[in-house]
Design an enzyme around this catalytic site. Structure first.
Site, short mmCIF file in Angstrom:
data_model
loop_
_atom_site.label_atom_id
_atom_site.label_comp_id
_atom_site.label_asym_id
_atom_site.label_seq_id
_atom_site.Cartn_x
_atom_site.Cartn_y
_atom_site.Cartn_z
N GLU A 11 0.69 -1.26 0.11
CA GLU A 11 0.02 -0.11 -0.17
C GLU A 11 1.14 1.53 0.01
O GLU A 11 0.31 2.58 -0.37
CB GLU A 11 -1.05 -0.03 1.24
CG GLU A 11 -1.73 -1.24 1.19
CD GLU A 11 -2.69 -1.30 2.45
OE1 GLU A 11 -4.02 -1.89 2.44
OE2 GLU A 11 -2.24 -0.66 3.49
N ASP A 196 -12.55 -6.52 -1.63
CA ASP A 196 -13.44 -7.74 -1.51
C ASP A 196 -14.93 -7.28 -0.88
O ASP A 196 -15.11 -6.16 -0.58
CB ASP A 196 -12.75 -8.56 -0.47
CG ASP A 196 -12.68 -8.23 0.88
OD1 ASP A 196 -13.65 -8.14 1.76
OD2 ASP A 196 -11.71 -7.49 1.32
#
Length: 230
Positions: A11, A196
């Protein structure tokens, strides 16, 4: 100076590579890299997964580097059909869904000491995030982002968080960063690329999508930094 925090290496690694004139420092086991990106002064760090790591990282950025604002980037599971995989959730506020003193009569998520459930994010940063997302062709939705030291992958817990807090996404760090910023009077925003559906298939979806989400998140953060500099 702007602080940028991500929980995982993927990230923040690309953002760290973009830093000009980097200076590195390790504090409490966290590597902080400071310098400039897109002309803006920044400090970037991978905090680690979970609320405690995130809080330590945010407080260090405030006390050591004097940041005036913090952007927390990363991935999250969606709690609404209004945003899907690789769309963005932008915080209007954050809540800690696993904070629970209801046994003594408190509301779910109430944070004792400051006695609130929702911690408001900076409206200006949230608006900038959405404007930049639109300019990049990314779909975004502003709303409550819920954090807890749990990876949510079942329908029952997902429904509880959505119905109790009105949350649009769930993850594991943002609300603790918001908590620290609230106490310190520092602006913050949580931006989360959806990786997700916080469903029973989360274990299969997550590894496949997190790298793609990180690429989009990097682009969005860079666009925000250009906006802040302007």
């Amino acid at each position: 100076m702007t602080g940028i925090i991500g929980a995982m290496r993927v990230e923040v690694e690309a953002l760290k590579a973009k830093i000009e004139n980097p200076k590195r420092e390790n504090i409490s086991g966290i590597d902080f890299v400071s310098g400039t990106i897109c002309g803006a002064e920044v400090v970037v760090a991978q905090c680690g997964i979970g609320k405690v790591f995130a809080a330590v990282c945010a407080q260090t950025m405030i006390l050591r580097y004097g940041v005036k604002k913090i952007i927390n980037t990363g991935v999250a599971g969606t709690l609404t059909e209004r945003i899907g995989i690789l769309d963005f959730a932008v915080s209007s506020a954050v809540v800690q869904h696993d904070m629970d003193t209801t046994a003594i009569g408190d509301a779910p998520g109430l944070i004792s000491g400051i006695n609130i459930v929702e911690i408001p994010a900076a409206k200006t940063l949230a608006a900038l995030a959405q404007d930049c997302a639109e300019s990049l062709g990314y779909k975004s939705l502003e709303g409550v982002i819920a954090s807890g030291d749990q990876f949510i992958n079942n329908a029952e817990r997902k429904a509880f968080i959505r119905d109790t807090f009105g949350a649009i996404a769930c993850e594991m760090e943002g609300a603790s960063i918001g908590h620290v910023c609230y106490l310190s009077g520092v602006d913050f925003v949580i931006i989360r690329c959806i990786s997700d559906n916080a469903s029973g298939e989360a274990e299969m979806e997550y590894p496949e999508m997190v790298s793609k989400a990180a690429v989009r998140s990097q682009a969005l953060v860079e666009a925000m930094l250009r906006g802040l500099e302007g």
